[in-house]
Design a protein around this motif. Structure first.
Motif, mmCIF file in Angstrom:
data_model
loop_
_atom_site.group_PDB
_atom_site.id
_atom_site.type_symbol
_atom_site.label_atom_id
_atom_site.label_comp_id
_atom_site.label_asym_id
_atom_site.label_seq_id
_atom_site.Cartn_x
_atom_site.Cartn_y
_atom_site.Cartn_z
ATOM 1 N N PRO A 283 0.839 -1.228 -0.138
ATOM 2 C CA PRO A 283 0.124 -0.025 -0.078
ATOM 3 C C PRO A 283 0.872 1.348 -0.152
ATOM 4 O O PRO A 283 1.928 1.011 0.639
ATOM 5 N N SER A 284 0.331 2.308 -0.594
ATOM 6 C CA SER A 284 1.027 3.509 -0.809
ATOM 7 C C SER A 284 0.583 4.416 0.628
ATOM 8 O O SER A 284 0.090 4.171 1.674
ATOM 9 N N ARG A 285 1.449 5.416 0.959
ATOM 10 C CA ARG A 285 1.170 6.363 1.988
ATOM 11 C C ARG A 285 -0.255 6.756 2.004
ATOM 12 O O ARG A 285 -0.998 6.964 2.785
ATOM 13 N N ASP A 286 -0.928 7.131 0.643
ATOM 14 C CA ASP A 286 -2.465 7.626 0.428
ATOM 15 C C ASP A 286 -3.303 6.414 0.807
ATOM 16 O O ASP A 286 -4.191 6.731 1.323
ATOM 17 N N ASP A 287 -2.893 5.172 0.361
ATOM 18 C CA ASP A 287 -3.907 3.939 0.801
ATOM 19 C C ASP A 287 -3.723 3.865 2.208
ATOM 20 O O ASP A 287 -4.816 3.579 2.895
ATOM 21 N N LEU A 288 -2.618 3.936 3.066
ATOM 22 C CA LEU A 288 -2.768 3.720 4.335
ATOM 23 C C LEU A 288 -3.564 4.966 5.206
ATOM 24 O O LEU A 288 -4.316 4.986 6.071
ATOM 25 N N LYS A 289 -3.368 6.082 4.642
ATOM 26 C CA LYS A 289 -4.193 7.443 5.051
ATOM 27 C C LYS A 289 -5.557 7.248 4.643
ATOM 28 O O LYS A 289 -6.487 7.367 5.953
ATOM 29 N N ALA A 290 -6.162 6.483 3.585
ATOM 30 C CA ALA A 290 -7.509 6.222 3.525
ATOM 31 C C ALA A 290 -7.987 5.270 4.454
ATOM 32 O O ALA A 290 -9.222 5.229 5.057
ATOM 33 N N PHE A 291 -7.056 4.239 4.707
ATOM 34 C CA PHE A 291 -7.405 3.091 5.488
ATOM 35 C C PHE A 291 -7.491 3.665 6.969
ATOM 36 O O PHE A 291 -8.549 3.343 8.109
ATOM 37 N N CYS A 292 -6.549 4.427 7.369
ATOM 38 C CA CYS A 292 -6.548 5.172 8.722
ATOM 39 C C CYS A 292 -7.743 6.042 8.988
ATOM 40 O O CYS A 292 -8.467 5.678 10.155
ATOM 41 N N ALA A 293 -8.150 6.751 8.163
ATOM 42 C CA ALA A 293 -9.555 7.574 8.243
ATOM 43 C C ALA A 293 -10.715 6.617 8.372
ATOM 44 O O ALA A 293 -11.689 7.143 9.270
ATOM 45 N N ALA A 294 -10.938 5.876 7.587
ATOM 46 C CA ALA A 294 -12.234 4.866 7.729
ATOM 47 C C ALA A 294 -11.960 4.030 8.952
ATOM 48 O O ALA A 294 -12.992 3.690 9.686
ATOM 49 N N PHE A 295 -10.976 3.599 9.274
ATOM 50 C CA PHE A 295 -10.773 2.774 10.465
ATOM 51 C C PHE A 295 -11.058 3.589 11.825
ATOM 52 O O PHE A 295 -11.829 3.017 12.588
ATOM 53 N N ALA A 296 -10.752 4.888 11.842
ATOM 54 C CA ALA A 296 -11.242 5.658 12.950
ATOM 55 C C ALA A 296 -12.463 6.053 13.015
ATOM 56 O O ALA A 296 -12.848 6.540 14.069
ATOM 57 N N THR A 297 -13.048 5.846 11.944
ATOM 58 C CA THR A 297 -14.328 6.246 11.907
ATOM 59 C C THR A 297 -15.247 5.160 12.721
ATOM 60 O O THR A 297 -16.242 5.499 13.385
ATOM 61 N N THR A 298 -14.864 3.949 12.504
ATOM 62 C CA THR A 298 -15.693 2.697 12.975
ATOM 63 C C THR A 298 -14.957 2.147 14.447
ATOM 64 O O THR A 298 -15.523 1.381 14.900
ATOM 65 N N SER A 299 -13.819 2.601 14.706
ATOM 66 C CA SER A 299 -13.097 1.851 16.037
ATOM 67 C C SER A 299 -12.515 3.132 16.789
ATOM 68 O O SER A 299 -12.133 4.290 16.568
ATOM 69 N N ALA A 300 -12.430 2.677 18.144
ATOM 70 C CA ALA A 300 -11.983 3.635 19.259
ATOM 71 C C ALA A 300 -10.704 3.454 19.204
ATOM 72 O O ALA A 300 -10.000 4.196 20.146
ATOM 73 N N ALA A 301 -10.026 2.193 18.628
ATOM 74 C CA ALA A 301 -8.476 2.132 19.022
ATOM 75 C C ALA A 301 -7.731 3.114 18.330
ATOM 76 O O ALA A 301 -8.021 3.867 17.563
ATOM 77 N N PRO A 302 -6.779 3.469 19.142
ATOM 78 C CA PRO A 302 -5.635 4.522 18.665
ATOM 79 C C PRO A 302 -4.838 4.116 17.511
ATOM 80 O O PRO A 302 -4.219 5.146 17.032
ATOM 81 N N MET A 303 -4.739 2.947 17.286
ATOM 82 C CA MET A 303 -3.820 2.492 16.118
ATOM 83 C C MET A 303 -4.193 1.010 15.825
ATOM 84 O O MET A 303 -4.931 0.356 16.307
ATOM 85 N N PHE A 304 -3.313 0.579 14.602
ATOM 86 C CA PHE A 304 -3.265 -0.813 14.281
ATOM 87 C C PHE A 304 -2.090 -1.039 13.798
ATOM 88 O O PHE A 304 -1.149 -0.478 13.689
ATOM 89 N N HIS A 305 -1.819 -2.415 13.334
ATOM 90 C CA HIS A 305 -0.608 -3.136 12.714
ATOM 91 C C HIS A 305 -0.964 -3.710 11.673
ATOM 92 O O HIS A 305 -2.079 -4.429 11.684
ATOM 93 N N ILE A 306 -0.252 -3.642 10.532
ATOM 94 C CA ILE A 306 -0.395 -4.490 9.471
ATOM 95 C C ILE A 306 0.789 -5.389 9.396
ATOM 96 O O ILE A 306 1.915 -4.764 9.124
ATOM 97 N N SER A 307 0.898 -6.507 9.157
ATOM 98 C CA SER A 307 2.077 -7.520 9.218
ATOM 99 C C SER A 307 3.268 -7.162 8.244
ATOM 100 O O SER A 307 2.424 -7.150 6.960
#
Length: 322
Positions: A118-142
């Motif tokens: 994934p590009s930085r833009d892909d991860l940016k889009a992932f982060c925004a959507a993840f933060a919309t539905t999750s209360a977690a402060p972060m995630f990890h992708i192996s």
């Protein structure tokens, strides 16, 4: 400003030259930025409420809890993602939205994406959507995010408390949650939630070059003033304005309503999983969701194609057969 603050007015401060470095202790409030800082940059912050962040700026002190500490950054949930072929840029916000629904406040470790790059833009889009539905402060992708080069590193050497699997059919269900508008006619293309990066401006300009949007469709892009200046110097802003796009600085779609959203508009289209989720409540419009290229095609035609991305088409075909 009199305190010495810098004017940036962006919901994506990680795009600025002042972006934090790995292990740096920071205090941010915007949810997509918090998740990006922790997960992608390996900086350390919680989701701070308004005014508490100002108090921390005044004192230089923050609570030493949660994701500020090593122990508060380990994943407790493992999620295996079944592989899909021919992924496009709509995959990452969709996946972030779906993963957030699964994990609640738990920090997840995603496995199965090691070869996706994934590009930085892909991860940016992932982060925004993840933060919309999750209360977690972060995630990890192996093997992709910096604190998950090894699974044991992300998990803190402990087994996960839960282990889930995401099937392609699960993502199809979330797609229909985001892409739910009944009418094919689209009145507004909404881009820049979070704010566009310079590389996103370049990608959009390439798609729009030599073309002109439909006269009945509004296309608006929000972006920070620093990115706008760089995009203007690169010629991207001129290309986008010739296409008919409106460029908006210093605010974003979470704050915008009419008249940027045309009063007569009934349906909008966005490539943002975050805005696809929030727009019905914020502006009372129905939403089509799609990748950036589909947004441009829709801006030109005024009609959403209703096409699924190729990586979901086979899933939908199998479901139809059943």
């Amino acid at each position: 400003m009199a305190m010495g603050a810098q004017l940036s007015y962006t919901c994506a401060p990680y795009l600025l030259a002042s972006a934090p470095k790995a292990h740096e202790q920071i205090v941010w409030a915007e949810s997509n930025a918090v998740v990006y800082a922790n997960s992608v940059l390996a900086a350390r912050t919680l989701k701070y409420p308004d005014y508490l962040d100002i108090c921390i700026a005044l004192t230089g002190r923050a609570p030493f809890i949660g994701a500020h500490r090593d122990q508060g950054r380990f994943a407790t949930l493992r999620i295996d993602v079944k592989p899909l072929d021919s992924l496009d840029d709509a995959f990452w916000p969709l996946l972030g939205y779906h993963v957030g629904l699964l994990c609640g406040s738990e920090i997840p470790l995603l496995c199965g994406l090691e070869n996706t790059a994934p590009s930085r833009d892909d991860l940016k889009a992932f982060c925004a959507a993840f933060a919309t539905t999750s209360a977690a402060p972060m995630f990890h992708i192996s093997q992709i995010t910096p604190e998950a080069m090894r699974e044991s590193q992300a998990l803190g050497g402990l087994p996960p408390s839960r282990h889930l699997t995401i099937e392609p059919a699960d993502l199809l269900a979330s797609w229909y949650e985001l892409d739910h508008a009944e009418a094919s006619q689209v009145d507004l293309i909404s881009l820049g939630n979070p704010h566009f990066s310079l590389s996103e401006c370049a990608a959009l300009a390439a798609l729009c070059s030599g073309r002109r949007k439909h006269p009945d469709v509004t296309m608006a892009v929000t972006l920070g003033r620093a990115v706008y200046d760089d995009a203007s110097a690169a010629g991207y802003i001129t290309t986008l304005e010739r296409f008919g796009a409106q460029l908006i600085n210093d605010t974003c779609w979470c704050m915008l309503g009419e008249p940027v959203v045309p009063p007569t508009a009934r349906t909008l289209m966005t490539n943002s999983g975050k805005y696809a989720h929030y727009a019905p409540g914020l502006v009372g419009r129905q939403v089509h969701f799609g990748n950036l290229a589909e947004c441009v095609e829709t801006a030109c035609s005024g009609e959403a194609s209703g096409r699924l991305p190729t990586w979901l088409t086979a899933v939908a075909t199998r479901q139809g057969a059943h």
